[in-house]
Design an enzyme around this catalytic site. Structure first.
Site, PDB file in Angstrom:
ATOM      1  N   GLY A  96      61.957 -75.344 -49.143  1.00 29.82           N
ATOM      2  CA  GLY A  96      61.601 -75.042 -47.760  1.00 29.82           C
ATOM      3  C   GLY A  96      60.115 -74.814 -47.540  1.00 29.82           C
ATOM      4  O   GLY A  96      59.692 -74.552 -46.411  1.00 29.82           O
ATOM      5  N   VAL A 122      66.603 -84.420 -71.364  1.00 27.61           N
ATOM      6  CA  VAL A 122      66.606 -83.761 -72.668  1.00 27.61           C
ATOM      7  C   VAL A 122      67.975 -83.140 -72.900  1.00 27.61           C
ATOM      8  O   VAL A 122      68.496 -82.424 -72.038  1.00 27.61           O
ATOM      9  CB  VAL A 122      65.512 -82.668 -72.723  1.00 27.61           C
ATOM     10  CG1 VAL A 122      65.596 -81.885 -74.019  1.00 27.61           C
ATOM     11  CG2 VAL A 122      64.135 -83.304 -72.546  1.00 27.61           C
ATOM     12  N   HIS A 166      67.072 -69.388 -54.772  1.00 30.17           N
ATOM     13  CA  HIS A 166      65.959 -68.746 -55.474  1.00 30.17           C
ATOM     14  C   HIS A 166      66.391 -68.294 -56.869  1.00 30.17           C
ATOM     15  O   HIS A 166      65.954 -67.246 -57.354  1.00 30.17           O
ATOM     16  CB  HIS A 166      65.472 -67.521 -54.682  1.00 30.17           C
ATOM     17  CG  HIS A 166      64.868 -67.870 -53.355  1.00 30.17           C
ATOM     18  ND1 HIS A 166      64.678 -66.941 -52.363  1.00 30.17           N
ATOM     19  CD2 HIS A 166      64.395 -69.043 -52.883  1.00 30.17           C
ATOM     20  CE1 HIS A 166      64.107 -67.538 -51.318  1.00 30.17           C
ATOM     21  NE2 HIS A 166      63.937 -68.809 -51.608  1.00 30.17           N
ATOM     22  N   HIS A 191      60.371 -65.646 -51.625  1.00 30.26           N
ATOM     23  CA  HIS A 191      60.754 -66.992 -52.038  1.00 30.26           C
ATOM     24  C   HIS A 191      60.028 -67.224 -53.368  1.00 30.26           C
ATOM     25  O   HIS A 191      58.909 -66.747 -53.564  1.00 30.26           O
ATOM     26  CB  HIS A 191      60.344 -68.014 -50.994  1.00 30.26           C
ATOM     27  CG  HIS A 191      60.948 -67.744 -49.636  1.00 30.26           C
ATOM     28  ND1 HIS A 191      61.816 -68.599 -49.023  1.00 30.26           N
ATOM     29  CD2 HIS A 191      60.800 -66.694 -48.792  1.00 30.26           C
ATOM     30  CE1 HIS A 191      62.186 -68.093 -47.863  1.00 30.26           C
ATOM     31  NE2 HIS A 191      61.579 -66.939 -47.687  1.00 30.26           N
TER      32      HIS A 191
HETATM   33  C1  LIG Z   1      66.791 -76.005 -51.355  1.00 29.96           C
HETATM   34  C2  LIG Z   1      65.738 -75.072 -51.893  1.00 29.96           C
HETATM   35  C3  LIG Z   1      64.867 -74.455 -51.007  1.00 29.96           C
HETATM   36  C4  LIG Z   1      63.906 -73.568 -51.501  1.00 29.96           C
HETATM   37  N1  LIG Z   1      62.973 -73.066 -50.642  1.00 29.96           N
HETATM   38  C5  LIG Z   1      61.935 -72.370 -51.133  1.00 29.96           C
HETATM   39  C6  LIG Z   1      60.857 -72.000 -50.297  1.00 29.96           C
HETATM   40  O1  LIG Z   1      60.820 -72.317 -49.104  1.00 29.96           O
HETATM   41  N2  LIG Z   1      59.834 -71.295 -50.856  1.00 29.96           N
HETATM   42  C7  LIG Z   1      59.842 -70.930 -52.170  1.00 29.96           C
HETATM   43  O2  LIG Z   1      58.919 -70.258 -52.603  1.00 29.96           O
HETATM   44  N3  LIG Z   1      60.846 -71.278 -52.989  1.00 29.96           N
HETATM   45  C8  LIG Z   1      61.876 -72.007 -52.501  1.00 29.96           C
HETATM   46  N4  LIG Z   1      62.866 -72.413 -53.342  1.00 29.96           N
HETATM   47  C9  LIG Z   1      62.840 -71.974 -54.743  1.00 29.96           C
HETATM   48  C10 LIG Z   1      61.761 -72.663 -55.583  1.00 29.96           C
HETATM   49  O3  LIG Z   1      61.592 -73.995 -55.163  1.00 29.96           O
HETATM   50  C11 LIG Z   1      62.154 -72.576 -57.056  1.00 29.96           C
HETATM   51  O4  LIG Z   1      62.298 -71.221 -57.441  1.00 29.96           O
HETATM   52  C12 LIG Z   1      61.111 -73.189 -57.995  1.00 29.96           C
HETATM   53  O5  LIG Z   1      60.708 -74.443 -57.513  1.00 29.96           O
HETATM   54  C13 LIG Z   1      61.687 -73.302 -59.398  1.00 29.96           C
HETATM   55  O6  LIG Z   1      60.763 -73.928 -60.250  1.00 29.96           O
HETATM   56  P1  LIG Z   1      61.129 -74.268 -61.769  1.00 29.96           P
HETATM   57  O7  LIG Z   1      59.928 -74.823 -62.379  1.00 29.96           O
HETATM   58  O8  LIG Z   1      61.732 -73.042 -62.391  1.00 29.96           O
HETATM   59  O9  LIG Z   1      62.331 -75.288 -61.716  1.00 29.96           O
HETATM   60  P2  LIG Z   1      62.396 -76.755 -61.009  1.00 29.96           P
HETATM   61  O10 LIG Z   1      61.314 -76.917 -60.020  1.00 29.96           O
HETATM   62  O11 LIG Z   1      63.795 -76.940 -60.550  1.00 29.96           O
HETATM   63  O12 LIG Z   1      62.087 -77.780 -62.196  1.00 29.96           O
HETATM   64  C14 LIG Z   1      62.993 -78.105 -63.197  1.00 29.96           C
HETATM   65  C15 LIG Z   1      62.866 -79.595 -63.482  1.00 29.96           C
HETATM   66  O13 LIG Z   1      63.489 -79.890 -64.701  1.00 29.96           O
HETATM   67  C16 LIG Z   1      64.277 -81.053 -64.568  1.00 29.96           C
HETATM   68  N5  LIG Z   1      65.333 -80.956 -65.572  1.00 29.96           N
HETATM   69  C17 LIG Z   1      66.405 -80.125 -65.582  1.00 29.96           C
HETATM   70  N6  LIG Z   1      67.124 -80.302 -66.703  1.00 29.96           N
HETATM   71  C18 LIG Z   1      66.491 -81.262 -67.430  1.00 29.96           C
HETATM   72  C19 LIG Z   1      66.739 -81.875 -68.684  1.00 29.96           C
HETATM   73  N7  LIG Z   1      67.816 -81.534 -69.412  1.00 29.96           N
HETATM   74  N8  LIG Z   1      65.889 -82.812 -69.130  1.00 29.96           N
HETATM   75  C20 LIG Z   1      64.793 -83.166 -68.386  1.00 29.96           C
HETATM   76  N9  LIG Z   1      64.519 -82.631 -67.180  1.00 29.96           N
HETATM   77  C21 LIG Z   1      65.355 -81.677 -66.711  1.00 29.96           C
HETATM   78  C22 LIG Z   1      64.760 -81.023 -63.143  1.00 29.96           C
HETATM   79  O14 LIG Z   1      65.161 -82.296 -62.696  1.00 29.96           O
HETATM   80  C23 LIG Z   1      63.531 -80.473 -62.422  1.00 29.96           C
HETATM   81  O15 LIG Z   1      62.646 -81.490 -62.053  1.00 29.96           O
HETATM   82  C24 LIG Z   1      63.849 -73.283 -52.882  1.00 29.96           C
HETATM   83  C25 LIG Z   1      64.723 -73.915 -53.761  1.00 29.96           C
HETATM   84  C26 LIG Z   1      65.649 -74.821 -53.276  1.00 29.96           C
HETATM   85  C27 LIG Z   1      66.543 -75.531 -54.243  1.00 29.96           C
END
Ligand SMILES: Cc1cc2nc3c(=O)[nH]c(=O)nc-3n(C[C@H](O)[C@H](O)[C@H](O)COP(=O)(O)OP(=O)(O)OC[C@H]3O[C@@H](n4cnc5c(N)ncnc54)[C@H](O)[C@@H]3O)c2cc1C
Ligand SMILES: *[C@@H]1O[C@H](CO)[C@@H](O)[C@H](O)[C@H]1NC(C)=O
Ligand SMILES: *[C@@H]1O[C@H](CO)[C@@H](O)[C@H](O)[C@H]1NC(C)=O
Ligand SMILES: *[C@@H]1O[C@H](CO)[C@@H](O)[C@H](O)[C@H]1NC(C)=O
Ligand SMILES: *[C@@H]1O[C@H](CO)[C@@H](O)[C@H](O)[C@H]1NC(C)=O
Ligand SMILES: *[C@@H]1O[C@H](CO)[C@@H](O)[C@H](O)[C@H]1NC(C)=O
Ligand SMILES: *[C@@H]1O[C@H](CO)[C@@H](O)[C@H](O)[C@H]1NC(C)=O
Ligand SMILES: *[C@@H]1O[C@H](CO)[C@@H](O)[C@H](O)[C@H]1NC(C)=O
Length: 563
Positions: free
Chosen positions: A120, A261, A498, A542
Site C-alpha cells: 500500500g 530456493v 504486516h 506499517h
Molecule cells: C498487500 C500488502 C500491503 C502492504 N502495505 C504496506 C504499506 O502500505 N506500507 C508498509 O510499510 N508495509 C506494507 N506492507 C508490508 C511490507 O510490504 C512488508 O512488511 C515488507 O515488504 C516485507 O519485506 P521482506 O523483505 O521481509 O519480504 P518480501 O518483500 O516479501 O520479499 C521476499 C521475497 O522473497 C521471495 N521468495 C520467497 N521465497 C523464496 C524462495 N524459496 N526462493 C526465492 N525467492 C523467494 C519472494 O517472492 C519475495 O520477492 C504490505 C504488505 C502487503 C502484502
C-alpha cells in the site's frame, strides 16, 4: 481492501540488464554472497554489498520481474495484482479461531521487489520506543532509535509530490533524508474539501486528534499527512530503487528471476558451528546448486525464510522429525509466534462528490485519470488510499488494563491507527473511507482496542466541520451492543499483511530466538536472515520502512565483517 479487477497491463521491457530470466545466462554458479529472495530487504543487501566491486553477489528470486508491470508502477491500480495472479504466492491462512473460523487470503508478492512491489506504499517508521525496545531485548544498542535513524536516512529519498505542491507545513524536513534510494513523498493530488475537513478536525478535537507535523519523527502520536513510497507519481519499490539501471550495470551484481530456493546444502562443521556451502534452487523443472564462498543471506520474507530453514533442517526438531527432515540445528523458535495487525474499515457517506467514487464509478473520468497518469504521472492515479493517518493510544484508565499489561513499547507508541481516505477506492461502496487497524496480537485486547478504534472514528466524524456533509455511516455500528459489535469485528477483520517474527532476533546468549543481534543464525556461521522475519515484536507501524532500515544496517554489518 482493494479487490475489483479492472485492467491488468504489462509490456515487454526492452532491456533486462543484469536481471536474468534463465539460469543458462549466468556466467557461473559460484559467488561470494548469495541472497535468497529478491524482495524488499534482499535487494537492499545486494545493492549495498555490490558497492564493493570485489564482492560478487547472486540474488535468487522465485517470482517474476517487476519491469513493465503497470499495475505495480501506477499507485492507484495495485489492487489488480492481488491474486490469484502470477504476481502472487496465492497463500491462504488456516481457519482463524478468533475470526469465526474464517480462512483469509494472505497476500505475498511473487515478484522482484517482493511486497514493496505490491504493497500500500504507506511509509511509517514506528516509534522510537519500538526500536529502543528492540535494543533492550537483544542487548544491541545498534537497533536503538538514535542509531537506526541513520539507516532510515540511507534508505529514504524525500521527493516532490506528483503535483509539485508546496509541502511546507506538511512534514518536518529535519527528520528526513533527501539522499537515500527509495523515494518518499506527500500526497500528490488535491482533494480540497476532504483535506480541509480532516485538518479542521484537528483544531476542533485537538485533545483526541492533535495535528502532528511529522508522525515519522519517532513520536508518531497525533494526526499527520501520510507519507508514501512514491516518486514522480510512480511506486518506488526496492526493485525500482535498489535495482535501478545505474545499479544493475554493476558487473558484480547478478539477479536471477524464476529461481526458487528449496534449501541450504553441503553442511559442514567448523569450530562447532554449521556452515552451508550453498543453496539448491529450481528453475522450471530443473534443479541447480549455487555456491557461496563468503555468506548466504536469507531474505525470502516472513513466510519464505522459515520455509527454507525448515527444509534445511533448521527448526524445531519435534516438528522436523515426523516430517522426515534430519535436524541440523534445533531452533524451536523457527516459524513460531508471528504477528500482524488486525484491520477493518468503516465507511461514512457524504454529500460532496469530490471523492474517489467520482473516478471509480465514472468510466469516462477513470479513463481520463489513466490517460493523465500515462502522459505525465500526475492526477488521482499518482496515489492510493489514505491521505492522513492518526496514531492513537487507548485511554490509560481503560478497563482492559485490569487484565492486560500495556503491550505497546512506551508512552509515545500508538495502540490504534486510523487512516483517512477520501473514498473507498476500488471497492463497491460510496463515501469517505475510514480505515482502522491496531497493533497488537492478544485476542481480548485486540477486540477491546478495535472497539475503541471504531468509537474514536465515530467521534472524529462528529466534529462540527463534518456536519454539513455527513449523511451517515453505511452500517450502523453506533448504538449496538458490545456483543454485536464484537461479532461484526470478528467477521470484518482481515490481515494488514504486516507479518513479522518467524525467525526472530534475540540476545546472543538467549535460549530462544533464531538469530543473534547481527542477524547471524544461532549455531551457524556465514548464514544470516535479513527480512521482516527477524522483528521480535511487530513495530507500531506499517512494516516496510523498518524492514528497509534493518536491511541497510545489516548490509553495513556484513561489509564490516568482510572488509
Ligand atoms: C498487500 C500488502 C500491503 C502492504 N502495505 C504496506 C504499506 O502500505 N506500507 C508498509 O510499510 N508495509 C506494507 N506492507 C508490508 C511490507 O510490504 C512488508 O512488511 C515488507 O515488504 C516485507 O519485506 P521482506 O523483505 O521481509 O519480504 P518480501 O518483500 O516479501 O520479499 C521476499 C521475497 O522473497 C521471495 N521468495 C520467497 N521465497 C523464496 C524462495 N524459496 N526462493 C526465492 N525467492 C523467494 C519472494 O517472492 C519475495 O520477492 C504490505 C504488505 C502487503 C502484502
Ligand atoms: C498463483 O495463481 C496464479 C493463477 O492461478 C498462477 O498463475 C500463479 O502461478 C500462482 N502463483 C504461484 C507462486 O504458484
Ligand atoms: C463523469 O466524468 C466526466 C468527465 O470528467 C464528466 O463530464 C461527467 O459529468 C461525469 N459523470 C457523472 C455522472 O458525474
Ligand atoms: C499510454 O501512452 C502510450 C504512448 O506513450 C499510448 O500508446 C497508450 O495508448 C496510452 N495508454 C493509455 C491508457 O492512455
Ligand atoms: C484517569 O484517572 C485518573 C484518576 O481517576 C484521572 O485523574 C485522569 O484524568 C484519568 N485519565 C484520563 C485520560 O481519563
Ligand atoms: C478481566 O478478566 C475477568 C476474568 O476473566 C473478567 O471477568 C473481566 O470482565 C475482565 N475485564 C475486562 C475489562 O475485560
Ligand atoms: C449537503 O450539502 C448541502 C449544500 O452544501 C447542505 O446545505 C446540506 O446541509 C448538506 N448536508 C446533508 C447532510 O445533506
Ligand atoms: C445513536 O444514538 C444517538 C443517541 O440516541 C443518536 O444521536 C445517534 O444518531 C444514533 N446513531 C445512529 C447511527 O443511529
Amino acid at each position: 481492501m482493494l479487490g475489483r479487477a479492472l485492467v491488468t497491463l504489462a509490456y515487454l521491457a526492452p532491456c533486462f540488464c543484469k536481471v536474468y530470466e534463465d539460469v543458462a545466462q549466468l556466467p557461473g554458479l559460484s559467488y561470494d554472497f548469495i541472497v535468497a529472495g529478491g524482495g524488499t530487504a534482499g535487494l537492499v543487501v545486494a545493492n549495498r554489498l555490490t558497492e564493493n566491486s570485489k564482492f560478487k553477489v547472486l540474488v535468487l528470486e522465485a517470482g517474476v520481474s517487476n519491469v513493465g508491470v503497470l499495475d505495480s508502477e501506477i499507485p492507484f491500480l495495485v489492487g489488480n495484482l492481488f491474486g490469484p495472479t502470477i504476481y502472487e504466492w496465492n497463500y491462504t491462512t488456516t481457519p482463524q479461531s478468533g475470526l469465526n473460523g474464517r480462512v483469509l487470503s494472505y497476500p505475498r508478492a511473487h515478484m522482484l521487489g517482493g511486497c514493496s512491489s505490491h504493497n500500500g506504499m504507506v511509509y511509517s517508521r514506528g516509534s522510537a520506543d519500538d526500536f529502543n525496545r528492540y535494543a533492550d531485548l537483544t542487548g544491541e544498542p545498534g537497533w536503538s532509535w538514535d542509531q537506526i535513524l541513520l539507516y532510515f536516512f540511507k534508505n529514504e529519498k524525500i521527493s516532490a509530490p506528483a503535483d509539485h505542491h508546496n509541502i511546507q507545513g506538511q512534514f518536518n524536513p529535519s527528520v528526513h533524508s533527501t539522499k537515500g534510494v527509495t523515494s518518499v513523498s506527500l500526497p500528490g493530488f488535491d482533494w480540497p474539501i476532504f483535506y480541509h475537513k480532516v485538518l479542521q478536525t484537528t483544531k476542533e478535537l485537538p485533545e483526541e486528534f492533535p495535528f502532528n507535523l511529522d508522525t515519522n519523527s519517532g513520536k508518531p502520536l497525533g494526526l499527520g499527512w501520510r507519507q508514501s513510497t512514491i516518486g514522480d507519481g510512480t511506486r518506488s519499490s526496492s526493485a525500482t530503487s535498489y535495482l535501478a539501471s545505474e545499479f544493475t550495470q554493476r558487473e558484480n551484481l547478478h539477479v536471477l528471476v524464476h529461481a526458487q530456493v528449496s534449501q541450504l546444502v553441503d553442511p559442514s562443521n567448523v569450530a562447532g558451528k554449521v556452515v552451508f556451502g550453498g543453496v539448491r534452487f529450481s528453475q522450471g523443472a530443473s534443479q541447480f546448486t549455487a555456491k557461496a564462498t563468503k555468506e548466504i543471506i536469507l531474505s525470502a520474507g516472513t513466510v519464505g525464510t522459515p520455509n527454507i530453514l525448515m527444509h534445511s533442517g533448521i527448526g524445531d526438531q519435534t516438528i522436523l522429525k515426523p516430517l522426515g527432515i534430519p535436524t541440523v540445528l534445533d531452533l524451536p523458535s523457527v516459524g513460531k509466534g508471528v504477528q500482524d495487525h488486525p484491520f477493518f474499515s468503516a465507511v461514512w457517506s457524504v454529500n460532496f462528490t469530490q471523492t474517489l467514487e467520482s473516478i471509480t464509478q465514472n468510466t469516462t473520468r477513470f479513463d481520463e485519470a489513466f490517460a493523465e497518469w500515462n502522459k505525465s504521472h500526475t492526477g488521482p492515479f499518482a496515489m492510493l488510499g489514505p491521505t492522513h493517518i492518526a496514531w492513537l493510544r487507548l485511554d490509560p484508565n481503560s478497563s482492559i488494563f485490569e487484565n492486560f499489561t500495556d503491550p505497546s513499547a512506551g508512552q509515545d507508541t500508538p495502540h490504534i491507527e486510523l487512516s483517512f481516505s477520501p473514498g473507498v477506492g476500488l471497492a463497491p461502496l460510496t463515501g469517505p473511507g475510514n480505515f482502522l487497524s491496531i497493533g497488537v496480537v492478544a485476542s481480548d485486547f485486540d477486540l477491546f482496542t478495535l472497539r475503541e478504534a471504531l468509537k474514536s472514528a465515530q467521534r472524529f466524524f462528529k466534529a462540527p466541520v463534518w456536519q454539513d456533509a455527513i449523511i451517515g455511516p453505511t452500517q450502523n455500528l453506533e448504538n449496538i451492543t458490545t456483543d454485536a459489535l464484537d461479532a461484526f469485528i470478528r467477521n470484518a477483520v482481515t490481515p494488514s499483511s504486516h507479518l513479522v517474527g518467524s525467525a526472530v532476533m534475540s540476545a546472543r546468549d538467549a535460549e530462544d530466538g533464531v538469530v543473534i543481534p547481527d542477524l547471524l543464525i544461532k549455531g551457524a556461521r556465514a548464514l544470516r536472515i535479513i527480512d521482516a522475519s527477524v522483528f521480535p515484536i511487530i513495530p507500531s507501524a506499517h512494516t516496510q520502512a523498518a524492514t528497509y532500515a534493518v536491511a541497510e544496517r545489516a548490509a553495513d554489518l556484513i561489509k564490516q565483517r568482510w572488509m
